[in-house]
Design an enzyme around this catalytic site. Structure first.
Site, PDB file in Angstrom:
ATOM      1  N   GLY A  33       0.806  -1.214   0.000  1.00  0.00           N
ATOM      2  CA  GLY A  33       0.000   0.000   0.000  1.00  0.00           C
ATOM      3  C   GLY A  33       0.842   1.267   0.000  1.00  0.00           C
ATOM      4  N   ALA A  34       0.197   2.415   0.379  1.00  0.00           N
ATOM      5  CA  ALA A  34       0.827   3.746   0.281  1.00  0.00           C
ATOM      6  C   ALA A  34       1.353   3.911  -1.145  1.00  0.00           C
ATOM      7  CB  ALA A  34       1.939   3.928   1.310  1.00  0.00           C
ATOM      8  N   HIS A  39       4.410   2.110  -7.987  1.00  0.00           N
ATOM      9  CA  HIS A  39       3.432   1.017  -7.924  1.00  0.00           C
ATOM     10  C   HIS A  39       2.474   1.087  -9.117  1.00  0.00           C
ATOM     11  CE1 HIS A  39       4.113   1.411  -3.396  1.00  0.00           C
ATOM     12  NE2 HIS A  39       4.378   0.137  -3.619  1.00  0.00           N
ATOM     13  N   GLN A  63       7.657  -9.522   7.899  1.00  0.00           N
ATOM     14  CA  GLN A  63       8.888  -9.127   7.204  1.00  0.00           C
ATOM     15  C   GLN A  63       9.553  -7.907   7.853  1.00  0.00           C
ATOM     16  OE1 GLN A  63       6.589  -8.450   3.409  1.00  0.00           O
ATOM     17  NE2 GLN A  63       8.074  -6.817   3.115  1.00  0.00           N
TER      18      GLN A  63
HETATM   19  O1  PAF Z   1       7.640  -5.257  -1.979  1.00  0.00           O
HETATM   20  C1  PAF Z   1       6.695  -5.233  -1.160  1.00  0.00           C
HETATM   21  O2  PAF Z   1       5.903  -4.301  -1.106  1.00  0.00           O
HETATM   22  C2  PAF Z   1       6.522  -6.407  -0.204  1.00  0.00           C
HETATM   23  O3  PAF Z   1       7.757  -6.905   0.213  1.00  0.00           O
HETATM   24  C3  PAF Z   1       5.621  -7.533  -0.759  1.00  0.00           C
HETATM   25  C4  PAF Z   1       6.221  -8.176  -1.989  1.00  0.00           C
HETATM   26  C5  PAF Z   1       4.258  -6.965  -1.104  1.00  0.00           C
HETATM   27  C6  PAF Z   1       5.443  -8.624   0.290  1.00  0.00           C
HETATM   28  O4  PAF Z   1       4.872  -8.120   1.452  1.00  0.00           O
END
Ligand code: PAF
Length: 293
Positions: A33-34, A39, A63
């Protein structure tokens, strides 16, 4: 077709299965998101390759390390949905933490070897969290093309390995990094930077561009190419996690003379914000066009 939003895995899976049954090719963009223009560029690439685009929005707690920015990571579901709706995305999957990690969950997916260096060495457990959530998301979305940015170069290699090793019916598409006009790689974390920190952060794309200039001039010494980047970044950053010259496919560190292609990857802290960036000499354009001279 209006944008649909699913917050439960079963609903997202059913919608993807239905789309496939109707003959749609699915492309998937996993995100936290954000959403920024980087993106949205991944979404555009996904649209070119499919008839049905799925975007996941999930700030994945597994993570993030205990001292990292999970709590302050930017979140803006409403704004993200508006941007994706304007882009004609078909499905947003935005689950809760509980929906993705049921109490008692004990399974972790771990990709060995290529996670040892670079960010893996500085963020223990990070890539286990990434591999686990990506494996879960791929299982929910099903056969698809999945689009990832090359800014997270090590993540891209980890995901490619994951899919190959687990025979997942997913084609991984790596997309070149989208940059601000001055060369800074786009990232949701750029929003944390003060103007002064942001200006210092430009030492990364400048350093990578300096390495391109040397490479074009015939320099092939891994040590000297690394030094050209490190010199600029070390002067500006509050902490440098790594400046590494590595083989682009295995991520093993290179010494001596590099071959035709070499990855240079950087992670450094500016204020409270950790930035990463990379370039592949012999393949990519310099992050700052003309900035290599
Ligand atoms: O790159 C990201 O935004 C994240 O590491 C992902 C691939 C969505 C996994 O949470």
């Amino acid at each position: 077709m209006p944008l649909e939003i699913a917050s439960e895995a079963a609903d997202a899976r059913a919608r993807c299965d239905e789309a496939r049954a109707q003959g749609a090719r699915i492309a998937f963009v996993p995100t936290m998101g954000a959403l920024h223009l980087g993106h949205l560029h991944l979404v555009d690439v996904a649209k070119e390759r499919s008839d049905f685009v799925v975007v996941s929005i999930f700030v994945n707690p597994t993570q993030f390390g205990p001292a990292e920015d999970l709590d302050r990571y930017p979140r803006d579901l409403e704004g993200d949905v508006a941007k994706l709706s304007a882009r004609d995305v078909q499905l947003v999957f935005a689950p809760s933490v509980e929906a993705m990690y049921a109490p008692g969950a004990r399974t972790v997916v771990s990709v060995k070897g290529i996670t040892d260096g670079l960010c893996g060495a500085h963020r223990p457990g990070h890539f286990d969290g990434v591999a686990t959530i990506v494996a879960k998301l791929f299982d929910i979305v099903g056969p698809c093309a999945a689009v990832f940015g090359r800014k997270d170069y090590q993540q891209l290699q980890v995901v490619k390995r994951l899919v190959a090793d687990l025979n997942m019916p997913v084609e991984i598409v790596g997309v070149p990094t989208i940059r601000e006009e001055d060369g800074l790689a786009m990232s949701s974390r750029n929003a944390y930077l003060s103007a002064a920190e942001r200006a210092r952060g430009l030492s990364i794309p400048r350093g990578l561009s300096a390495a391109h200039a040397l490479y074009r001039g015939g320099e092939r010494s891994a040590r000297d190419l690394r030094a050209a980047v490190a010199q600029l970044v070390e002067k500006s950053a509050d902490r440098v996690d790594y400046v590494t010259v590595a083989a682009p496919d295995t991520l093993s560190e290179l010494s001596g003379e590099i071959g035709e292609r070499a990855l240079i990857a950087v992670a450094a802290q500016f204020g409270r914000t950790r930035l990463i960036d990379n370039t592949v000499l012999g393949e990519d354009e310099p992050p700052i066009p003309g900035g290599e001279t």
